[in-house]
Design a protein around this motif. Structure first.
Motif, PDB file in Angstrom:
ATOM      1  N   TYR A 153       0.816  -1.218   0.000  1.00  0.00           N
ATOM      2  CA  TYR A 153       0.000   0.000   0.000  1.00  0.00           C
ATOM      3  C   TYR A 153       0.854   1.274   0.000  1.00  0.00           C
ATOM      4  CZ  TYR A 153      -4.206  -2.773   0.972  1.00  0.00           C
ATOM      5  OH  TYR A 153      -5.253  -3.658   0.893  1.00  0.00           O
ATOM      6  N   ARG A 154       2.161   1.088   0.059  1.00  0.00           N
ATOM      7  CA  ARG A 154       3.079   2.227   0.164  1.00  0.00           C
ATOM      8  C   ARG A 154       2.760   3.085   1.387  1.00  0.00           C
ATOM      9  NH1 ARG A 154       4.018   4.134  -6.178  1.00  0.00           N
ATOM     10  NH2 ARG A 154       4.773   2.090  -6.910  1.00  0.00           N
ATOM     11  N   LYS A 155       2.521   2.388   2.478  1.00  0.00           N
ATOM     12  CA  LYS A 155       2.262   3.019   3.763  1.00  0.00           C
ATOM     13  C   LYS A 155       3.236   2.456   4.785  1.00  0.00           C
ATOM     14  CE  LYS A 155      -1.306   5.370   2.309  1.00  0.00           C
ATOM     15  NZ  LYS A 155      -1.296   6.852   2.278  1.00  0.00           N
TER      16      LYS A 155
ATOM     17  N   GLN B 212       0.783   2.880  10.000  1.00  0.00           N
ATOM     18  CA  GLN B 212      -0.452   3.301   9.329  1.00  0.00           C
ATOM     19  C   GLN B 212      -1.364   2.112   9.049  1.00  0.00           C
ATOM     20  OE1 GLN B 212       1.596   5.499   6.182  1.00  0.00           O
ATOM     21  NE2 GLN B 212       0.524   7.366   6.808  1.00  0.00           N
TER      22      GLN B 212
ATOM     23  N   ARG C  98      -5.004   1.851  10.670  1.00  0.00           N
ATOM     24  CA  ARG C  98      -6.116   1.795   9.729  1.00  0.00           C
ATOM     25  C   ARG C  98      -6.951   0.525   9.939  1.00  0.00           C
ATOM     26  NH1 ARG C  98      -9.309   5.120   6.570  1.00  0.00           N
ATOM     27  NH2 ARG C  98     -10.723   3.635   5.614  1.00  0.00           N
TER      28      ARG C  98
ATOM     29  N   ASP D 119      -6.865   8.270   3.453  1.00  0.00           N
ATOM     30  CA  ASP D 119      -6.758   8.335   1.992  1.00  0.00           C
ATOM     31  C   ASP D 119      -6.581   6.955   1.367  1.00  0.00           C
ATOM     32  OD1 ASP D 119      -4.228   7.852   2.931  1.00  0.00           O
ATOM     33  OD2 ASP D 119      -3.217   9.323   1.636  1.00  0.00           O
ATOM     34  N   PHE D 120      -6.852   5.893   2.163  1.00  0.00           N
ATOM     35  CA  PHE D 120      -6.749   4.544   1.624  1.00  0.00           C
ATOM     36  C   PHE D 120      -7.637   3.601   2.421  1.00  0.00           C
ATOM     37  CE2 PHE D 120      -3.858   4.405   5.155  1.00  0.00           C
ATOM     38  CZ  PHE D 120      -3.728   3.074   5.539  1.00  0.00           C
ATOM     39  N   ASN D 121      -7.955   2.462   1.835  1.00  0.00           N
ATOM     40  CA  ASN D 121      -8.704   1.402   2.497  1.00  0.00           C
ATOM     41  C   ASN D 121      -7.926   0.105   2.395  1.00  0.00           C
ATOM     42  OD1 ASN D 121     -11.490   2.283   3.434  1.00  0.00           O
ATOM     43  ND2 ASN D 121     -11.492   3.099   1.356  1.00  0.00           N
ATOM     44  N   ILE D 122      -7.918  -0.667   3.452  1.00  0.00           N
ATOM     45  CA  ILE D 122      -7.333  -2.001   3.414  1.00  0.00           C
ATOM     46  C   ILE D 122      -8.376  -2.964   2.853  1.00  0.00           C
ATOM     47  CG2 ILE D 122      -6.297  -3.855   4.775  1.00  0.00           C
ATOM     48  CD1 ILE D 122      -5.464  -1.740   6.829  1.00  0.00           C
ATOM     49  N   SER D 123      -8.002  -3.758   1.895  1.00  0.00           N
ATOM     50  CA  SER D 123      -8.946  -4.667   1.245  1.00  0.00           C
ATOM     51  C   SER D 123      -9.429  -5.744   2.208  1.00  0.00           C
ATOM     52  CB  SER D 123      -8.283  -5.338   0.040  1.00  0.00           C
ATOM     53  OG  SER D 123      -7.303  -6.271   0.478  1.00  0.00           O
TER      54      SER D 123
END
Length: 318
Positions: free
Chosen positions: A243-245, A249, A253, A280-284
């Protein structure tokens, strides 16, 4: 994902807060001031952290500088074990209001259910003649009534508990006029608290996670040799890379997507910035499942010295 959790009483709490356990003096003031500049509006403290004055002075100065208004900030504090008698609750909250330089608290929690004797000297860990913690078995339903009175007086908006088990929460619910808005407890990928989460969801009680990153800087008395380092978990590192996090994070998250508020603590500006940038992102679903599979029942805060207290329910998640 919502940036706020809504309480039963209509108030709302930012889902990312700054944990301040262990922060005092100038380092606390600097950290809180930098957190404000990064957009933090939820600050979690406790009487026993001995930093309410530091936080209050910093927030008061920010208001004078027109950087924030009081209603912009959500402040949580907690009543320590020595102040669980009804008369001591009132004294404790008056002190907190003075120290934090506010006229009301957004959220007041009973810090834990394991009462200790108030010897009048401000010692939060009094000992008996044998050198052991001086336990008192307070009636927690009476303590709760004192919190309800504070809500009715306007000095506290919402009330809740920290480190309570399901049976202890149930006892409060069976005897209360004002329901708890929030339960704060240790929660992270290695200790996901599914039982209490399911229970609180049914009761419409929100949950806040302390130690959401595994508390790598926790005090020595909470450390065991067998403890693994959550931030080094390879599953988390692989997902973070995808996720490039940062691993932090991903861990935060994960909890937010599970409906928790999170209270990460850091004094590092860049890490504080990372810890609040979670929307700004969601974990699938697939990756959420991988993290759910990490639940090992690993507690980083063990409270060994309280294990003989009558309210210490062995085997219960809290």
């Amino acid at each position: 994902m919502a940036k706020y959790l809504k309480f039963l009483n209509g108030y709302r709490m930012p889902s990312v807060g700054l944990g301040t356990y262990g922060l005092t003096g100038e380092s606390c003031k600097r950290t809180v001031d930098e957190a404000l500049s990064l957009g933090y509006r939820h600050f979690d403290t406790a009487v026993s952290y001995r930093n309410e004055k530091d936080i209050g002075e910093t927030l008061c100065l920010a208001q004078k500088q027109d950087r924030i208004q009081r209603e912009d900030v959500f402040i949580t504090t907690k009543i320590p074990s020595i102040y669980l008698s009804p008369e001591d609750v009132k004294y404790c909250v008056r002190e907190s209001l003075d120290n934090l330089k506010v006229t009301y608290l957004d959220l007041l929690l009973i810090h834990n259910p394991w009462g200790l004797r108030n010897k009048g000297d401000g010692n939060f860990k009094p000992v008996n003649d044998e050198g052991q913690l001086d336990f008192v078995h307070y009636d927690l339903t009476e303590t709760w009534k004192s919190l309800e009175n504070l809500v009715n007086s306007g000095s506290v908006r919402s009330i809740g508990m920290s480190n309570f088990s399901v049976p202890q929460i149930e006892r409060i619910l069976l005897n209360c006029k004002i329901k708890p808005s929030n339960i704060q407890l240790e929660c992270h990928a290695y200790y996901q608290q599914r039982k209490i989460k399911q229970y609180c969801d049914l009761k419409s009680i929100t949950l806040s996670a302390y130690g959401p990153l595994g508390s790598p800087d926790r005090p020595e008395h909470h450390r065991l040799e067998k403890h693994t380092v959550l931030l080094d978990e390879q599953v988390i590192r692989h997902i973070a890379s995808d996720y490039r996090k940062t691993p932090a994070q991903i861990l935060l998250r994960f909890l937010i997507q599970n409906g928790f508020a999170v209270l990460p603590k850091s004094q590092n500006y860049n890490r504080m910035k990372e810890n609040i940038n979670l929307f700004d992102f969601n974990i699938s679903a697939m990756d959420m499942g991988k993290i759910q599979g990490l639940d090992k029942g690993v507690k980083y805060f063990i409270f060994e010295s309280f294990k003989h207290h009558p309210e210490f329910l062995d085997g219960e998640h809290f």
